[in-house]
Enzyme design. Structure first.
Site, short mmCIF file in Angstrom:
data_model
loop_
_atom_site.label_atom_id
_atom_site.label_comp_id
_atom_site.label_asym_id
_atom_site.label_seq_id
_atom_site.Cartn_x
_atom_site.Cartn_y
_atom_site.Cartn_z
N TYR A 80 11.93 34.41 -90.93
CA TYR A 80 12.57 35.29 -89.94
C TYR A 80 13.08 36.54 -90.66
O TYR A 80 13.34 36.51 -91.87
CB TYR A 80 13.71 34.59 -89.20
CG TYR A 80 14.68 33.83 -90.06
CD1 TYR A 80 15.76 34.47 -90.65
CD2 TYR A 80 14.51 32.47 -90.29
CE1 TYR A 80 16.67 33.77 -91.44
CE2 TYR A 80 15.40 31.76 -91.09
CZ TYR A 80 16.47 32.41 -91.66
OH TYR A 80 17.36 31.72 -92.44
N ASP A 132 30.40 20.19 -96.34
CA ASP A 132 29.48 19.28 -97.03
C ASP A 132 30.21 18.14 -97.73
O ASP A 132 29.64 17.07 -97.94
CB ASP A 132 28.66 20.04 -98.08
CG ASP A 132 27.43 20.73 -97.47
OD1 ASP A 132 27.28 20.70 -96.23
OD2 ASP A 132 26.63 21.29 -98.25
#
Ligand SMILES: Cc1cc2nc3c(=O)[nH]c(=O)nc-3n(C[C@H](O)[C@H](O)[C@H](O)COP(=O)(O)OP(=O)(O)OC[C@H]3O[C@@H](n4cnc5c(N)ncnc54)[C@H](O)[C@@H]3O)c2cc1C
Length: 268
Positions: A91, A168
């Site tokens: 992208y 995380d």
């Protein structure tokens, strides 16, 4: 705010928490949020569930100057090419100056790797079996780097007393939903909201935060794995079934299916 301060461990003393730093200092605070990533020291002390799971999936990342991206693929869209045991995503970024390129290959890689520079030839080898059109994008990538992806099973118990986890450290996930950083940001919003409502009850605020975030982040962790296996990487009949199921639904139906993730604001 202290930059470059490595936290080794903590001590929760009821009314206060002390963080022990690598330089020998002990820093006191009212609470400790371990936002220290995939290999969190705070998680190791709090949950102690060992190293993250190595997925065996290798992800190669590069950026391509827009002028070098094949002209017929300069699409203003997040594009995903799915093939047997692999997929490629691209992208445009930075106002169309470059294209982001992410090429993933399920090659049973045995060890975690994080951002290691690799030659283009290594990247090419994982994609020899796919159609020439997406394959040739790889030839334009430069400065390739490798990650071998890791995640964990969802677990309870991210917080005890005045210590909690975020991002995380709490819920590492494969990047197939592109949601690891997004979930960390949602955690931060939820944590701030929980403290704002808590009227000074630190332990209550952390408990409410963890409860509010557990199932949503667990769903993204597990669904990210499932997307890799059932949508991005299948071959043969499995891939044909994927195509049949996906093409039978309208865009509106897909928006509806994904509304649990993208369509509702998280609770804060
Ligand atoms: C290939 C790849 C593609 C990805 N794509 C996307 C995407 O498209 N969208 C998305 O939302 N997410 C994506 N992610 C996931 C995203 O990068 C992570 O989920 C996100 O960075 C987690 O943020 P965090 O703050 O929890 O941890 P981190 O970003 O890992 O930050 C942890 C910080 O803690 C510091 N630290 C570690 N240990 C200590 C210590 N002992 N003491 C003090 N400091 C410490 C580290 O230096 C670091 O600064 C991708 C990940 C990978 C690998």
């Amino acid at each position: 705010m202290r930059a470059g301060a490595e936290v080794l461990s903590y001590e929760d003393e009821g009314g206060r928490v002390h963080a022990r730093l690598a330089n020998g200092e002990r820093v006191a605070g009212r609470a400790l949020i371990g936002a220290d990533g995939l290999r969190s020291r705070i998680r190791a002390q709090l949950i102690g569930d060992g190293a993250p799971r190595v997925s065996g999936h290798s992800t190669y990342r590069s950026v391509i100057e827009t002028a070098k991206m094949p002209e017929d693929l300069r699409w203003n869209a997040a594009t995903l090419w799915a093939g047997p045991k692999c997929h490629i995503v691209h992208y445009p970024l930075s106002g169309w100056k470059v294209f982001n390129l992410v090429a993933t290959y399920h090659n049973d890689a045995p060890e975690a790797v994080s951002g290691k520079p690799v030659e283009r030839e290594e990247v090419r080898r994982g994609f020899l079996h796919i159609h020439e059109r997406p394959r040739r994008i790889i030839d334009h990538g430069e400065g390739w780097r490798l990650w071998v992806l890791c995640d964990r099973d969802p677990v309870e118990g991210w917080n005890r007393g005045r210590v909690s986890l975020l991002g995380d450290a709490a819920h590492p996930m494969l990047q197939y939903f592109a949601q690891g950083a997004a979930m960390a940001l949602e955690d931060a919003v939820a944590l701030a909201g929980s403290f704002a409502r808590s009227l000074g009850d630190v332990e209550g605020a952390l408990a409410a935060y963890a409860e509010a975030r557990l199932l949503r982040t667990a769903r993204v962790q597990l669904m990210s794995r499932a997307i890799g296996e059932h949508i991005y990487h299948p071959a043969g009949v499995h891939a044909a079934l994927r195509n049949a199921i996906m093409s039978a639904k309208s865009d509106e139906e897909w928006y509806e299916i994904l509304a649990w993730l993208y369509g509702e604001p998280p609770e804060d």
